[in-house]
Design a protein around this motif. Structure first.
Motif, PDB file in Angstrom:
ATOM      1  N   GLU A  14      -7.022  -1.932 -10.466  1.00 55.88           N
ATOM      2  CA  GLU A  14      -6.420  -0.819  -8.973  1.00 55.88           C
ATOM      3  C   GLU A  14      -5.960  -1.337  -7.660  1.00 55.88           C
ATOM      4  O   GLU A  14      -6.864  -1.673  -6.592  1.00 55.88           O
ATOM      5  CB  GLU A  14      -8.528   0.087  -8.915  1.00 55.88           C
ATOM      6  CG  GLU A  14      -8.406   0.797  -9.637  1.00 55.88           C
ATOM      7  CD  GLU A  14     -10.396   1.635  -9.119  1.00 55.88           C
ATOM      8  OE1 GLU A  14     -10.797   1.428  -8.001  1.00 55.88           O
ATOM      9  OE2 GLU A  14     -10.296   2.142 -10.101  1.00 55.88           O
ATOM     10  N   GLY A  15      -4.798  -2.314  -8.298  1.00 58.58           N
ATOM     11  CA  GLY A  15      -4.247  -2.936  -7.502  1.00 58.58           C
ATOM     12  C   GLY A  15      -4.947  -4.318  -7.078  1.00 58.58           C
ATOM     13  O   GLY A  15      -4.737  -4.962  -6.339  1.00 58.58           O
TER      14      GLY A  15
ATOM     15  N   GLY B 238      -0.738   2.187 -13.979  1.00 61.46           N
ATOM     16  CA  GLY B 238      -0.571   2.105 -12.829  1.00 61.46           C
ATOM     17  C   GLY B 238      -1.443   1.383 -12.225  1.00 61.46           C
ATOM     18  O   GLY B 238      -1.859   1.001 -10.978  1.00 61.46           O
TER      19      GLY B 238
ATOM     20  N   ASN C   4      -3.610   6.115  -0.837  1.00 64.45           N
ATOM     21  CA  ASN C   4      -3.896   6.928  -1.868  1.00 64.45           C
ATOM     22  C   ASN C   4      -4.401   6.166  -3.241  1.00 64.45           C
ATOM     23  O   ASN C   4      -4.616   6.661  -3.954  1.00 64.45           O
ATOM     24  CB  ASN C   4      -3.672   8.301  -2.748  1.00 64.45           C
ATOM     25  CG  ASN C   4      -3.149   9.632  -1.823  1.00 64.45           C
ATOM     26  OD1 ASN C   4      -3.954   9.926  -0.898  1.00 64.45           O
ATOM     27  ND2 ASN C   4      -2.104   9.659  -2.060  1.00 64.45           N
ATOM     28  N   ASN C   5      -4.433   4.905  -2.462  1.00 63.23           N
ATOM     29  CA  ASN C   5      -4.813   4.282  -2.917  1.00 63.23           C
ATOM     30  C   ASN C   5      -4.235   3.293  -4.186  1.00 63.23           C
ATOM     31  O   ASN C   5      -4.817   2.809  -5.402  1.00 63.23           O
ATOM     32  CB  ASN C   5      -7.253   4.369  -3.801  1.00 63.23           C
ATOM     33  CG  ASN C   5      -8.128   4.192  -3.090  1.00 63.23           C
ATOM     34  OD1 ASN C   5      -7.649   3.664  -1.706  1.00 63.23           O
ATOM     35  ND2 ASN C   5      -8.672   5.145  -3.345  1.00 63.23           N
ATOM     36  N   LYS C   6      -2.860   3.448  -4.160  1.00 66.42           N
ATOM     37  CA  LYS C   6      -2.435   3.578  -5.182  1.00 66.42           C
ATOM     38  C   LYS C   6      -1.493   1.918  -4.795  1.00 66.42           C
ATOM     39  O   LYS C   6      -1.428   1.431  -3.420  1.00 66.42           O
ATOM     40  CB  LYS C   6      -1.055   4.266  -4.792  1.00 66.42           C
ATOM     41  CG  LYS C   6      -1.123   5.555  -6.188  1.00 66.42           C
ATOM     42  CD  LYS C   6      -2.355   5.279  -7.387  1.00 66.42           C
ATOM     43  CE  LYS C   6      -3.007   6.623  -7.863  1.00 66.42           C
ATOM     44  NZ  LYS C   6      -3.086   6.531  -8.866  1.00 66.42           N
ATOM     45  N   GLY C   7      -1.335   1.081  -5.212  1.00 66.06           N
ATOM     46  CA  GLY C   7      -0.022   0.045  -4.677  1.00 66.06           C
ATOM     47  C   GLY C   7      -1.201  -0.907  -5.771  1.00 66.06           C
ATOM     48  O   GLY C   7      -2.000  -1.308  -6.209  1.00 66.06           O
TER      49      GLY C   7
ATOM     50  N   THR D 293       4.404  -3.501 -10.617  1.00 62.90           N
ATOM     51  CA  THR D 293       5.072  -3.319  -8.600  1.00 62.90           C
ATOM     52  C   THR D 293       4.092  -5.250  -8.633  1.00 62.90           C
ATOM     53  O   THR D 293       5.021  -5.446  -7.703  1.00 62.90           O
ATOM     54  CB  THR D 293       3.361  -3.134  -7.762  1.00 62.90           C
ATOM     55  OG1 THR D 293       3.242  -1.380  -8.489  1.00 62.90           O
ATOM     56  CG2 THR D 293       3.703  -2.622  -7.054  1.00 62.90           C
TER      57      THR D 293
ATOM     58  N   GLY E 240      -1.177  -1.708 -10.948  1.00 58.46           N
ATOM     59  CA  GLY E 240      -0.464  -2.780 -10.401  1.00 58.46           C
ATOM     60  C   GLY E 240       0.213  -3.780 -11.072  1.00 58.46           C
ATOM     61  O   GLY E 240       1.242  -4.575 -10.691  1.00 58.46           O
TER      62      GLY E 240
ATOM     63  N   ASP F  72       0.500  -1.218   0.107  1.00 57.32           N
ATOM     64  CA  ASP F  72       0.233   0.334   0.003  1.00 57.32           C
ATOM     65  C   ASP F  72       0.757   1.553  -0.258  1.00 57.32           C
ATOM     66  O   ASP F  72       1.446   1.562   1.197  1.00 57.32           O
ATOM     67  CB  ASP F  72      -1.197  -0.062   1.235  1.00 57.32           C
ATOM     68  CG  ASP F  72      -2.117   1.452   1.203  1.00 57.32           C
ATOM     69  OD1 ASP F  72      -1.997   1.786   0.046  1.00 57.32           O
ATOM     70  OD2 ASP F  72      -2.543   0.688   1.686  1.00 57.32           O
ATOM     71  N   TYR F  73       0.860   1.617  -1.204  1.00 56.28           N
ATOM     72  CA  TYR F  73       1.489   3.238  -0.717  1.00 56.28           C
ATOM     73  C   TYR F  73       0.296   4.210  -0.905  1.00 56.28           C
ATOM     74  O   TYR F  73       1.603   5.263  -0.842  1.00 56.28           O
ATOM     75  CB  TYR F  73       1.833   3.877  -2.527  1.00 56.28           C
ATOM     76  CG  TYR F  73       3.284   2.347  -3.455  1.00 56.28           C
ATOM     77  CD1 TYR F  73       4.244   2.184  -2.444  1.00 56.28           C
ATOM     78  CD2 TYR F  73       2.879   1.677  -3.965  1.00 56.28           C
ATOM     79  CE1 TYR F  73       5.353   1.978  -2.661  1.00 56.28           C
ATOM     80  CE2 TYR F  73       3.534   0.742  -4.493  1.00 56.28           C
ATOM     81  CZ  TYR F  73       5.181   0.495  -4.324  1.00 56.28           C
ATOM     82  OH  TYR F  73       5.679  -0.033  -4.394  1.00 56.28           O
TER      83      TYR F  73
END
Length: 295
Positions: free
Chosen positions: A204-205, A39, A15-18, A44, A41, A12-13
């Motif tokens: 979205e990851g 973006g 802001n809902n990133k990761g 990653t 994921g 988890d980065y």
């Protein structure tokens, strides 16, 4: 046997990133397409598999080994192509290939020579003078030349022209025939359709689909373009399929997975001037998932 095992992988980065609770596995000899927008994921996840970053929870294993703790051993078994390749621009392509061969302890460059010929690239040119496509070819040669049992390829055909994209597809098929295990992320849907056994889709990851490619193809709808002899018939027919069709004058555009015979029996009631049909593409399916509609 599962060669690649990812279980509840999370990074988890903010802001809902990761990536969040990502889980999927790949059996020996499988070729899996990893789909997702920029973006989403993909990279990653791949970087976890390569041992470049450590997860907050969950696990990533290759050949039963922990990807972070045993990365050195794992990387000996993997041909890897990153999404963004770091080159030494003052080297020629040949010098870079030899440098990477030395790093990977590759003594025999016979397969590298075959790949250079296959991709039709002049490796005597300085990398700083190469086009994006030429650099991508060098990256592919480096990824494949070790002849490893596992390939992890992140956007492998970026910058390649259509001819070279087709050559890449043929190369993947040859590697599959050798029994190699392949994970490849891509935005080229034809590439995925022609090479992969399964599709894993991330949004979205989070994983939103993990399906066999043949099952997906079997469940895909068909697109029909039906030209009626007159607009009145087109209007009447289109009302029967109001939720899955559009009309322009006397032409109806229909998306349907109904039995073809049922559709033809209905169309027999009208005077039809022309009809065209095609299967839904993987790209259209992908866009439906990203639009929140999984039909």
């Amino acid at each position: 046997m599962d060669v690649i095992e990812i279980s509840n992988l999370t990074k988890d980065y903010g802001n809902n990133k990761g990536i969040f609770d990502v889980s999927f596995s790949i059996k020996q000899g499988e070729c899996v397409g990893f789909l997702g927008s920029n973006g989403a994921g993909k990279t990653t996840t791949i970087r976890h598999l390569m041992g470049f970053i450590q997860s907050e929870c969950g696990s990533a294993k290759i050949l039963g080994m922990d990807c972070f703790k045993e990365s050195a051993s794992i990387q000996e078994k993997i041909g890897y192509l990153p999404g963004e390749i770091a080159f030494m621009d003052n080297m020629t392509g040949e010098e870079f290939i030899q440098f990477m061969a030395k790093m990977k302890n590759i003594k025999d460059l016979h397969y590298a020579r075959e790949l250079i010929s296959y991709f039709s690239i002049n490796t005597k040119v300085k990398i700083k003078k190469m086009s994006k496509g030429m650099k991508q070819k060098i990256g592919l040669i480096v990824a494949f030349m070790q002849n490893t049992p596992i390939l992890i390829l992140d956007e492998a055909t970026t910058g390649l022209d259509p001819l070279m994209q087709n050559k890449f597809i043929e190369l993947i098929k040859k590697e599959k025939d050798k029994g190699k295990t392949i994970l490849m992320s891509s935005h080229i849907f034809e590439e995925i359709e022609n090479t992969c056994d399964r599709i894993v889709m991330i949004k979205e990851g989070r994983i939103v689909a993990d399906e066999n490619i043949n099952m997906i193809k079997g469940n895909m709808s068909k697109h029909y373009e039906i030209m009626f002899a007159n607009t009145e018939d087109a209007v009447h027919f289109q009302k029967l399929y109001a939720n899955s069709s559009e009309r322009q004058e006397n032409v109806v555009y229909l998306i349907s997975n109904d039995n073809v015979n049922l559709l033809l029996s209905e169309l027999c009631k009208y005077d039809i001037k022309d009809i065209n049909a095609r299967h839904q593409t993987l790209e259209e399916l992908f866009l439906k998932y990203y639009g929140g509609n999984k039909q």
